[in-house]
Design a protein around this motif. Structure first.
Motif: not given
Length: 181
Positions: A107-114, A145-152
């Motif tokens: 579960c990396d940021a790209a997977l979660i965002a996709a 959290a910031a990295r995930l937000g930007r990926a989303v």
């Protein structure tokens, strides 16, 4: 019964009457939510449309999310505690459905965002309503959290709120919009 308990300008929490496990509140029927929306005088009706079995990330089931016809906005919530976790049932609710959207094992940021941006994932049932994502648990991992937000945002979600909902002194850490991608 609701009218006797309601004081305009004050929060009111309503729940259904069906018995639930683990001390959880029963959901309100969509018809009840729609009737409340028609009644007027209510500034916000927030409805939990589906659960995640206490996991920070999920994909919806066949009957989810249950979104009332009167819903004007839809918000998906994800917790940063899942970042870097294996895509399995210990960390993710319905990992097989997540894997059907994005076939990876972590579960990396790209997977979660996709998954959040997918019509089979976070956008399921949105039907043209404004859609946003809350990235919660910023207190657990502020940089994540910031990295995930930007990926989303990069995945096509126009508004992301980075938050720590347990921090009553500063629950909202950052609001990101597509202009900031």
């Amino acid at each position: 019964r609701t009218e006797a308990a309601w004081h305009p300008g004050q929060p009111l929490v309503l729940a259904g009457v069906e018995a639930q496990t683990k001390g959880r509140l029963a959901p309100l029927a969509c018809e009840t939510v729609d009737a409340l929306a028609r009644a007027g005088g209510i500034g916000l009706i927030a409805v939990e449309a589906d659960g995640s079995r206490m996991r920070a990330f999920k994909a919806p089931g066949d009957d989810e999310p249950v979104i009332p016809a009167s819903a004007t906005h839809v918000v998906a919530v994800v917790g940063t505690s899942v970042l870097g976790a294996p895509l399995d049932a210990e960390y993710v609710h319905r990992p097989e459905r997540v894997r059907a959207i994005v076939d990876r094992e972590v579960c990396d940021a790209a997977l979660i965002a996709a998954v959040l941006a997918s019509p089979a994932g976070g956008r399921r049932g949105v039907d043209g309503r404004p859609f946003a994502v809350v990235v919660n648990q910023a207190d657990v991992d502020e940089a994540g959290a910031a990295r995930l937000g930007r990926a989303v945002l990069a995945a096509g979600i126009g508004r992301v709120v980075v938050a720590s909902l347990q921090d009553v002194s500063r629950p909202v850490r950052e609001v990101l919009t597509t202009a900031e991608v």
